[in-house]
Motif scaffolding. Structure first.
Motif, mmCIF file in Angstrom:
data_model
loop_
_atom_site.group_PDB
_atom_site.id
_atom_site.type_symbol
_atom_site.label_atom_id
_atom_site.label_comp_id
_atom_site.label_asym_id
_atom_site.label_seq_id
_atom_site.Cartn_x
_atom_site.Cartn_y
_atom_site.Cartn_z
ATOM 1 N N UNK A 236 31.831 33.653 33.779
ATOM 2 C CA UNK A 236 31.887 32.402 33.018
ATOM 3 C C UNK A 236 33.232 31.724 33.184
ATOM 4 N N UNK A 237 34.305 32.516 33.150
ATOM 5 C CA UNK A 237 35.635 31.952 33.359
ATOM 6 C C UNK A 237 35.738 31.346 34.755
ATOM 7 N N UNK A 238 35.234 32.046 35.765
ATOM 8 C CA UNK A 238 35.332 31.545 37.129
ATOM 9 C C UNK A 238 34.529 30.264 37.312
ATOM 10 N N UNK A 262 45.683 23.794 42.285
ATOM 11 C CA UNK A 262 44.697 24.766 41.792
ATOM 12 C C UNK A 262 45.324 26.158 41.723
ATOM 13 N N UNK A 263 46.153 26.511 42.702
ATOM 14 C CA UNK A 263 46.839 27.799 42.651
ATOM 15 C C UNK A 263 47.767 27.883 41.446
ATOM 16 N N UNK A 264 48.470 26.797 41.158
ATOM 17 C CA UNK A 264 49.335 26.780 39.986
ATOM 18 C C UNK A 264 48.514 26.899 38.704
ATOM 19 N N UNK A 265 47.352 26.241 38.658
ATOM 20 C CA UNK A 265 46.487 26.358 37.493
ATOM 21 C C UNK A 265 45.962 27.773 37.327
ATOM 22 N N UNK A 266 45.652 28.434 38.454
ATOM 23 C CA UNK A 266 45.243 29.838 38.390
ATOM 24 C C UNK A 266 46.334 30.683 37.743
ATOM 25 N N UNK A 267 47.579 30.416 38.115
ATOM 26 C CA UNK A 267 48.689 31.164 37.527
ATOM 27 C C UNK A 267 48.800 30.896 36.030
ATOM 28 N N UNK A 268 48.608 29.649 35.634
ATOM 29 C CA UNK A 268 48.666 29.291 34.218
ATOM 30 C C UNK A 268 47.592 30.029 33.430
ATOM 31 N N UNK A 272 48.313 32.886 30.741
ATOM 32 C CA UNK A 272 47.862 32.626 29.376
ATOM 33 C C UNK A 272 47.042 33.778 28.817
ATOM 34 N N UNK A 273 46.208 34.359 29.652
ATOM 35 C CA UNK A 273 45.437 35.531 29.207
ATOM 36 C C UNK A 273 46.374 36.680 28.871
ATOM 37 N N UNK A 274 47.366 36.901 29.726
ATOM 38 C CA UNK A 274 48.321 37.973 29.471
ATOM 39 C C UNK A 274 49.120 37.722 28.201
ATOM 40 N N UNK A 285 38.912 41.236 27.058
ATOM 41 C CA UNK A 285 37.676 40.455 26.957
ATOM 42 C C UNK A 285 37.849 39.301 25.973
ATOM 43 N N UNK A 286 38.488 39.559 24.822
ATOM 44 C CA UNK A 286 38.698 38.485 23.841
ATOM 45 C C UNK A 286 39.639 37.424 24.389
ATOM 46 N N UNK A 287 40.674 37.856 25.101
ATOM 47 C CA UNK A 287 41.615 36.886 25.646
ATOM 48 C C UNK A 287 40.936 35.996 26.687
ATOM 49 N N UNK A 288 40.091 36.577 27.515
ATOM 50 C CA UNK A 288 39.386 35.775 28.515
ATOM 51 C C UNK A 288 38.416 34.815 27.843
ATOM 52 N N UNK A 289 37.693 35.284 26.827
ATOM 53 C CA UNK A 289 36.780 34.391 26.104
ATOM 54 C C UNK A 289 37.551 33.244 25.441
ATOM 55 N N UNK A 290 38.708 33.547 24.876
ATOM 56 C CA UNK A 290 39.535 32.508 24.259
ATOM 57 C C UNK A 290 39.962 31.472 25.289
ATOM 58 N N UNK A 291 40.407 31.936 26.433
ATOM 59 C CA UNK A 291 40.854 31.014 27.477
ATOM 60 C C UNK A 291 39.686 30.213 28.047
ATOM 61 N N UNK A 292 38.490 30.793 28.049
ATOM 62 C CA UNK A 292 37.332 30.100 28.630
ATOM 63 C C UNK A 292 36.787 29.032 27.703
ATOM 64 N N UNK A 293 36.682 29.335 26.425
ATOM 65 C CA UNK A 293 35.943 28.451 25.522
ATOM 66 C C UNK A 293 36.818 27.711 24.518
ATOM 67 N N UNK A 294 38.020 28.170 24.221
ATOM 68 C CA UNK A 294 38.802 27.597 23.118
ATOM 69 C C UNK A 294 40.049 26.876 23.629
ATOM 70 N N UNK A 295 40.880 27.567 24.356
ATOM 71 C CA UNK A 295 42.183 27.026 24.736
ATOM 72 C C UNK A 295 42.042 25.846 25.704
ATOM 73 N N UNK A 296 42.936 24.840 25.587
ATOM 74 C CA UNK A 296 42.884 23.691 26.506
ATOM 75 C C UNK A 296 43.722 23.895 27.760
ATOM 76 N N UNK A 297 44.334 25.073 27.940
ATOM 77 C CA UNK A 297 45.253 25.271 29.061
ATOM 78 C C UNK A 297 44.569 24.995 30.397
ATOM 79 N N UNK A 298 43.332 25.451 30.561
ATOM 80 C CA UNK A 298 42.650 25.284 31.830
ATOM 81 C C UNK A 298 42.366 23.808 32.103
#
Length: 1601
Positions: A236-238, A262-268, A272-274, A285-298
């Motif tokens: 889902x993240x990918x 895009x490479x810089x965004x991958x690093x961000x 952010x997950x870390x 798993x929670x950090x990835x879900x947060x980055x996928x659905x909640x956080x605006x960083x991506x």
């Protein structure tokens, strides 16, 4: 002091003033909260995070490029502040020579090994069975180490893309580092290991999406492989990341992120997950879900960017420059790359071109010579160079330029590109695929275009809204807001050329300005108003069913619902061939397809005809790419055409999907012309234009891939290389020269090869034994029974001047097509080289390899039987190409499982109400919670001598069972009690049966008290079994003394077994026979026998037939048991990718577990050595034992189905239970089944209970991983009838053997007058001696067949015979004679059986054949001297394939010697011969690459139908034809299912059988001519090519022929 100063805010301000730090830097730093030296020193989490820190404090400048360093006074001042603060505090700020990732990799933590990675991959495949881990998708070992060490440290690292390497990268890296010369090897040894790091190349050109998916996907696969997080949230993240990265902004002033961004965004994202893990202590798993659905960083990192304003010329000037460039055909090169990497074309060629880095737009060979790299890099000046100095640049047609100049001097207006590294296609892209294909100089077929279409759909699919459903890729001319080229035409020119080449091959005179590749599109009725009147053509490139085109046509039989009302229409399927129609003037629609429907539609836009000046500037480019634009002369020839199928020549049909067969040989050349579809009107009705071959909707093709297997392939594997030119699917070549893992003498590799062969994946195989003569001599039986076709090929016919021949044998007659014979004479050829070479090897090995011409001929032959997707599959990865969800139809009728008429073995879907649902859920939960299901499965897998669960472990399950049955606590001991005299918990069994509403519940009380034998009493029939109608006569009960010889010869063993049975309570001993008679009302004493079978424990048998008990038992039901065919009836049509496992349970002493009623116990009495016994329980051998145990086994079987309930298969043969489960659910389902048996106290032989992919059951070795049955070697003796259950095609060979049983030897006796009188007195009316005569040669039951020279059949003939001399010769036959007379048919049958038994392992596939839906009828007629055969096949498309044969009695005599005149006496054999011809027509019409099929053949002759069903006949002519019929079934891989049809409904077949020279009722071009000579030749007779009359053959081969 230092500690106080570093924490003092004023000290930091004073220090910055001293260092000359700009004021804006001081304000920015303190504004961010960094107020002390310590805070600044520890601001960097890692040494290389300085640049991100500068951006965070100072902000990003307006024109700053992401990824580049900041260059400003403020940045310089802040760097000094950070370095100085780190020096004060003691934090090292100098970057380490190695990266942090390399430091982490070299840390002393637990390292992964190759074995660990293999285990991780196995666990990954088990957890995610639908995922395929290829070498490109599997992370490399160094990459996994980086991830693992970061995960172990609770700090997920961000891994740069260059370090995200795959296993394929690692293999390529290792290959590049291998020393290629001795000097390089020496340098490697002297310098030690290289410090080069494994890195992945990051392409800087090409589409962004595949690059992002590759590197982001490797990161996700690595995390899932290490089991740190489930694959689903990673995917889902990918998908969200890729979607944002490639999304096209609506605002045209914005652009998508570049690859660097895009490479810089991958690093961000990953940082952010870390950070979420570290700051919030979240799980990954929670950090990835947060980055996928909640956080605006991506979203922020991948937001659209503003397009940079171009500093170049105005738009008008730029557009004029573009038009000029398009006119002269020049190609603009990227400026940055030209300035950085190239100074001139020649220098580029010097630096870039190497054999390992071959330019994609260079040909490798010109006119048969290799390209000289040194010449094109200005190094070779030799005019006599053996390599070509011609220009290798590829032109638009895919051919090299060939001019006398170097590649660097190639003209700029040529379609080839001089600089091979500029604009080179991305490896694995559509352009790379097309460029590589052009290098092979082959004709593209449909499978090639389908592979290209998949790449194009992923890279440049259409983004317009032309189609509501499906995907498409368009190329060529477009007419939206003015004429222009579609984007794919510009971005993918080589791909466009390849598609246009495919279109031109199928219709050379077709005109088109555009094409569209359509995948799965459905459309409403419409017209294409922008098209010209020139017709469209629709070409299929995938194999599908349905998806027809419904096209408006005045005389069409169908109807199309248009906006203005219904219109007449014609329905045409592109799967039958290319469809031609006028899309501008005719309404048309696309129906839904059952499979993936991919087609290429080519068309011409109206602007090409009406306003050709609009496209004048684009026309040269379009023509260069292969589009054929119309001219005024072309448009004048166009006439109105009705929708039709385009006729194709045989070579064009080979380019279609799955290569349908060529037209039949009787089709004339005039029927196979190539017709242009839009330049001249077509002649004849549309049906005459259809292909003479059937389309994919008429028959099921290969349900999965069919691959080529090359055994003993040789070092170069020439046949596999040749198969690659046909894009054939194939396994990797197998030869021990490639390594020990290819050694077929190893048991594990041979077992793997057997599994692959049994899987159904092998469409064709080739094997070259080490010594052909030796192999042929040893396997002569195999040749006759399996491979009866032999062809030899002369070396001079395949381009080699040697006196040499190759011999090939095959199971298919097609091998004879490559046969050739030398016509030059032996002395005209070079002898084979002798002696040894310099390296010590034999010189003759140089001639061992197949020449290219021979390998190509073999590949052309073999490619008919394999699919063509150009897949190369490692032998170990054979399961990866199996279908995940194979066709597995539920049997329409019940399959015998031993459970009775209301039970079936096939529970692929529930076959009854779920009565035990709550019990199953409770037991399942308990098994999961306790882990006992794994304990049980492990015990069965390794074998156990005791129950896998102890009574304490079983107790909770009994409590669950009592709770489910609502048994009160106080009543539970009584319910769980085991009644005396037998082992079962009958009260518990009764309650379970009542819960399942099984009427057999009322039998349980009778089992507890004792069952009756059915002697002088009536047994109640069971509703679960068929009833018996016949009544057995009551016979006198006898008392026999003693025992059989088998028991008398083993007194010690028998006495010990009797003691054991006395101890068990199964028998009771009485002092005498009188004591038994005094105790019981009825007494019958049988004889005791001792049975000792190989591989099984000995047992005692009481023969009750001799005492009259067996014949006096009145059994009310027929008991049914499953056979091998019942297992085959449950099998799928293809081997599934998930293997199934079998579980077998054996009930110990099953018949002894049934308590016998007291009144009948003396009926099973016996004696041994003066001791007398009666049976308390049923014994092995009693007729009632099978009845009563069968009912108990049926109860257990029905309860087993109910408790498992979910998909499974189950059978029971007497006391041998067998079940098959999916491997993923087997531990649970087998545990449920076993706990049911243990709860009911079923006595199991634990040492015989097995678990595995291979199970031996009732004598068969069953493999559920590939669904095969094999007969063990020790079971092949004296079991021909049983063997015919496996070798069905061998069943006709039983008829001659059975006939021999009636051919008794005759004995002639000289009879005196006195003996003659005694003989007449002893004879009955049929000349059988019913009384003894006192002569040894005339025993009782002998049969008198001849007296003197007269054969007799009645006693009256004996009385009429005069006795003239002292002696009269009488011939008699004795049925007790130990020998029989063997005639020639029996000898031939026995030889065939011996060949079948000795040739190869007796293994047979259990996979169910795919039913072929058609109408097939045949008939025969005959009179005294003339007969006829006729039949037809009506395919779903409406096509009829038919045959008609007329034979005289002389013709029949030339074919066989078993049908002498009059021919009408052999009508049943002729009817079966007509069915054989019908079977051949089915085989000849279908393609070679197919699975096993089943076809229903209709016949109006009951004798022929019954013989074909049973495989047996006592009629000589019918049995002779039947053997050929069954042999053809096996050879054609088509199972015939004869059906009876009334004669009056078989009128058409009857008319065809009597056709003669009359006008046929069906189309003449659909007529087939069955080769009766070949069909009726002996199945074991070798057929040689060339024949022995024109070629020399080895003597042993000629003997077999």
């Amino acid at each position: 002091m230092a500690g106080a100063r570093v924490d003092d805010p004023s000290y930091l301000l004073a220090s910055m003033k001293e260092w000359g730090t700009p004021d804006d830097v001081q304000q920015a730093l303190t504004g961010k909260g960094y107020t002390t030296v310590a805070l600044v020193a520890h601001a960097l989490p890692e040494p290389d995070a300085l640049e991100p820190f500068l951006l965070a404090v100072l902000g990003r400048p307006a024109n700053h490029i992401p990824g580049e360093a900041l260059f400003s006074p403020a940045a310089s001042g802040l760097r000094r502040v950070v370095k100085a603060c780190q020096d004060m505090v003691g934090v090292s700020g100098s970057p380490d020579p190695t990266s942090p990732l390399q430091q982490l990799s070299s840390s002393k933590t637990t390292r992964l090994s190759a074995a660990d990675v293999s285990q991780l991959k196995t666990a990954f495949q088990t957890k995610y069975p639908s995922e395929l881990l290829t070498a490109e998708l599997t992370p490399s070992l160094p990459f996994l180490m980086l991830l693992k060490e970061g995960l172990d440290a609770k700090q997920l690292p961000w891994v740069p893309w260059c370090s995200r390497t795959s296993e394929a990268d690692a293999v390529a890296f290792t290959e590049r580092r291998k020393p290629r010369t001795d000097n390089a090897m020496l340098l490697t040894l002297l310098q030690g290991s290289s410090d080069d790091d494994l890195q992945a190349p990051i392409p800087n050109q090409g589409p962004v999406e595949p690059i992002v998916r590759r590197f982001f996907g490797l990161m996700c696969n690595g995390l899932a492989l290490l089991d740190s997080v489930h694959l689903l949230p990673l995917r889902k993240l990918m998908e969200k990341f890729v979607g944002l990265a490639v999304a096209q902004p609506v605002d045209k002033s914005l652009r998508s992120p570049s690859l660097l961004e895009v490479m810089e965004a991958d690093r961000v994202v990953w940082l952010g997950v870390s950070a979420l893990q570290q700051e919030n202590a979240w799980s990954l798993a929670d950090a990835i879900a947060e980055m996928t659905h909640i956080r605006p960083d991506m979203h922020a990192a991948l937001a659209p960017r503003v397009k940079a304003a171009s500093p170049h010329a105005p738009a008008s000037e730029r557009s004029s420059r573009k038009r000029a460039a398009s006119r002269d055909g020049s190609h603009r090169q990227p400026k940055a790359k030209a300035q950085k990497n190239k100074s001139s074309p020649s220098s580029a060629a010097k630096e870039k071109v190497t054999p390992s880095r071959w330019p994609t737009n260079w040909a490798r060979h010109i006119s048969g010579k290799g390209v000289c790299i040194r010449f094109h890099t200005s190094k070779c000046k030799n005019k006599s160079c053996r390599y070509s100095h011609k220009c290798p640049i590829l032109m638009a047609n895919g051919a090299p330029c060939g001019a006398d100049h170097a590649a660097s001097a190639h003209s700029g207006d040529s379609p080839g590109v001089c600089l091979p590294d500029v604009g080179a296609p991305l490896p694995g892209s559509a352009e790379d695929f097309a460029s590589q294909f052009f290098l092979r100089e082959e004709a593209p077929c449909a499978s090639t275009i389908l592979q290209l279409a998949d790449l194009l759909l992923a890279e440049c699919s259409d983004r317009d809204a032309r189609f509501a459903v499906g995907k498409s890729v368009s190329a060529g001319l477009a007419i939206r807001k003015g004429a222009h080229l579609r984007p794919a035409t510009v971005s993918h020119p080589q791909s466009v050329r390849l598609v246009n080449r495919f279109i031109s091959l199928l219709s050379p005179s077709f005109l088109h300005s555009s094409f569209v590749i359509i995948d799965g599109v459905e459309s409403a009725p419409h017209r294409d108003r922008l098209n010209a009147a020139i017709p469209n053509i629709v070409l299929p490139i995938s194999r599908f069913r349905g998806g027809e085109l419904l096209i408006e046509c005045q005389d069409g039989p169908a109807v199309i619902e248009c906006p203005g009302g219904p219109l007449a229409a014609r329905r045409l399927s592109p799967s039958q061939g290319p469809v031609v129609f006028n899309a501008r003037d005719c309404f048309h629609t696309v129906a839904a397809a059952q499979d993936r429907r991919v087609v290429v539609a080519a068309y011409t836009l109206q602007v090409c005809v009406a306003e050709p000046e609009q496209i004048a500037q684009m026309a040269p480019r379009l023509c260069e790419l292969g589009f054929r634009l119309p001219t005024s002369s072309d448009t004048a020839l166009v006439s109105a055409l009705e929708p039709h199928h385009l006729p194709l020549a045989p070579h064009q049909w080979r380019l279609m999907p799955d290569s349908p067969p060529c037209p039949p040989p009787f089709a004339g050349a005039e029927n196979r012309v190539e017709v242009g579809c839009n330049s001249l009107p077509c002649q004849g009705p549309a049906s005459s234009l259809a292909s003479p071959c059937l389309d994919g909707s008429d028959f099921p093709g290969p349900a999965g891939p069919r691959l080529f297997l090359d055994l003993f392939a040789g070092a170069r594997a020439p046949i596999s290389e040749a198969m690659a030119t046909f894009l054939a699917d194939r396994f990797e070549p197998v030869d021990i020269i490639f390594g020990p893992e290819f050694d077929l003498l190893r048991d594990d590799r041979f077992e793997l090869l057997c599994r692959v062969a049994d899987s159904g994946l092998v469409g064709a195989a080739s094997a070259a034994p080490v010594c052909s003569d030796h192999s042929v001599l040893i396997h002569s039986c195999w040749l006759q029974s399996v491979a009866p076709f032999a062809a030899q090929v002369a070396a001079c016919k395949v381009g080699r001047p040697w006196a040499k021949r190759w011999l090939f044998v095959s199971n298919r007659a097609e091998i004879l097509e490559i046969a050739s014979v030398c016509d030059h004479g032996h002395s005209s050829h070079e002898p084979l080289p002798r002696g040894r070479l310099a390296d010590g090897s034999f010189a003759s090995r140089l001639t061992a390899e197949y020449p290219p011409a021979l390998a190509q001929s073999l590949a052309s032959l073999v490619s008919r039987f394999v699919t063509r997707s150009n897949r190369v599959v490692p032998l170990d990865a054979w399961r990866s190409v199996l279908p995940a969800a194979p066709v597995w139809p539920q049997p329409r009728l019940r399959v015998e499982d031993g459970g009775g008429l209301r039970s079936t073995a096939a529970w692929l879907s529930p076959s009854g109400p779920d009565y035990l649902r709550r019990l199953r859920l409770a037991w399942t939960q308990r098994l999961f919670d306790s882990g006992l299901c794994l304990q049980i499965s492990a015990a069965l897998r390794v074998g156990c001598d005791a129950a896998p669960l102890s009574p304490a472990e079983l107790a909770p399950f009994l409590d669950d069972l009592c709770d489910f049955l609502e048994v009160p606590t106080l009543e539970r001991p009584a319910v769980l009690e085991v009644p005396e005299g037998q082992p079962f918990r009958l009260h518990l069994l009764q309650r379970l049966l009542e819960c399942c509403q099984d009427p057999e519940a009322r039998v349980c009380p009778e089992l507890a008290s004792g069952v009756r034998l059915g002697v002088d009493c009536t047994l109640e029939p069971s509703v679960h079994w068929p009833k018996r109608d016949e009544a057995h006569p009551l016979t006198e009960l006898l008392i026999c003394d003693g025992s059989w010889k088998s028991a008398s010869d083993h007194p010690q063993e028998v006495l010990q077994m009797l003691e054991d049975e006395l101890e068990e309570g199964w028998i009771s001993e009485y002092p005498s026979l009188q004591a038994i008679q005094a105790t019981f009302p009825q007494v019958a004493c049988g004889k005791l026998g001792f049975v000792q079978a190989e591989g099984r424990s000995a047992r005692l048998v009481v023969d009750s037939s001799i005492s009259g008990v067996t014949s006096s038992c009145q059994i009310p039901n027929h008991m049914l048991n499953p056979r091998l065919c019942d297992i085959a009836a449950c099998a799928p049509e293809q081997v599934p990718s998930e293997p199934w496992v079998g579980v077998s349970l054996d009930v110990r002493k099953a018949h002894r577990r049934v308590l016998l009623a007291w009144v009948d116990r003396a009926l099973l009495a016996f004696s041994f050595l003066g001791r007398f016994f009666v049976s308390n329980n049923l014994n092995f051998g009693a007729r009632a034992s099978a009845f009563w145990w069968g009912r108990i086994a049926g109860m257990l079987m029905r309860l087993s189905h109910a408790v498992v309930w979910l998909p499974h298969l189950m059978w029971d043969y007497v006391d041998d239970f067998l079940a098959a489960f999916r491997s993923s659910t087997a531990p649970l389902h087998a545990s449920l089944w076993l706990i049911l048996f243990m709860s009911l106290e079923v006595p199991l032989s634990w040492n015989k209970c097995t678990w595995g992919e291979s199970i031996r059951w009732i004598g068969w070795d069953l493999r559920f991983d590939v669904w095969t049955a094999e007969l063990p070697w020790e079971k092949r003796v004296r079991r021909l009838l049983w063997l015919s259950g496996l070798l069905v095609w061998m069943r006709p060979l039983l008829s001659p053997v059975y006939k021999v049983l009636t051919l008794l030897p005759s004995t002639s006796v000289a009879v005196s007058p006195a003996l003659w009188d005694r003989l007449l007195a002893a004879c009955d009316d049929k000349c059988v001696l019913r009384q003894p005569t006192g002569h040894a040669s005339l025993p009782q039951s002998a049969w008198v067949i001849r007296v003197a020279h007269t054969f007799v059949t009645s006693k009256q003939q004996l009385l009429d015979t005069p006795f003239r001399k002292h002696r009269l010769w009488v011939t008699v036959q004795d049925a007790d004679h130990p020998y029989r007379v063997v005639d020639e048919p029996a000898r031939e049958a026995v030889r065939a059986w011996v060949m079948a038994l000795e040739s190869a392992p007796l293994s047979c596939s259990l996979l169910r054949p795919t039913p072929l839906l058609l109408i097939a009828e045949a008939d025969a007629f005959a009179d005294a001297s003339l007969c006829g055969l006729g039949g037809y096949i009506s395919w779903p498309s409406g096509k009829c394939s038919w045959f008609s044969v007329t034979l005289t009695s002389e013709d029949v005599a030339r074919l066989c010697d078993v049908m002498p005149p009059p021919l009408q006496s052999h009508i049943a054999a002729l009817e079966l011969l007509a069915q054989l011809c019908l079977l051949w027509v089915t085989h000849a019409t279908l393609p070679g690459c197919r699975t096993a099929l089943e076809v229903a053949l209709r016949c109006d002759n009951s004798a022929a139908e019954a013989a074909a069903h049973k495989g047996l006949s006592s009629v000589r002519s019918l049995a002779w034809v039947l053997r050929r019929f069954c042999a053809c079934e096996q050879s054609f891989n088509i199972r015939a299912a004869p059906e009876h049809i009334p004669g009056y409904r078989n009128a058409l077949a009857d008319e065809l059988s009597r056709l003669g020279t009359s006008t046929p009722p069906l189309a003449l071009e659909d007529r087939y001519a069955p080769p009766l000579t070949e069909l009726l030749r002996a199945p074991t007779q070798l057929r040689l090519g060339p024949p022995p009359s024109s070629a020399r053959w080895p003597s042993y081969i000629e003997q077999l022929a």
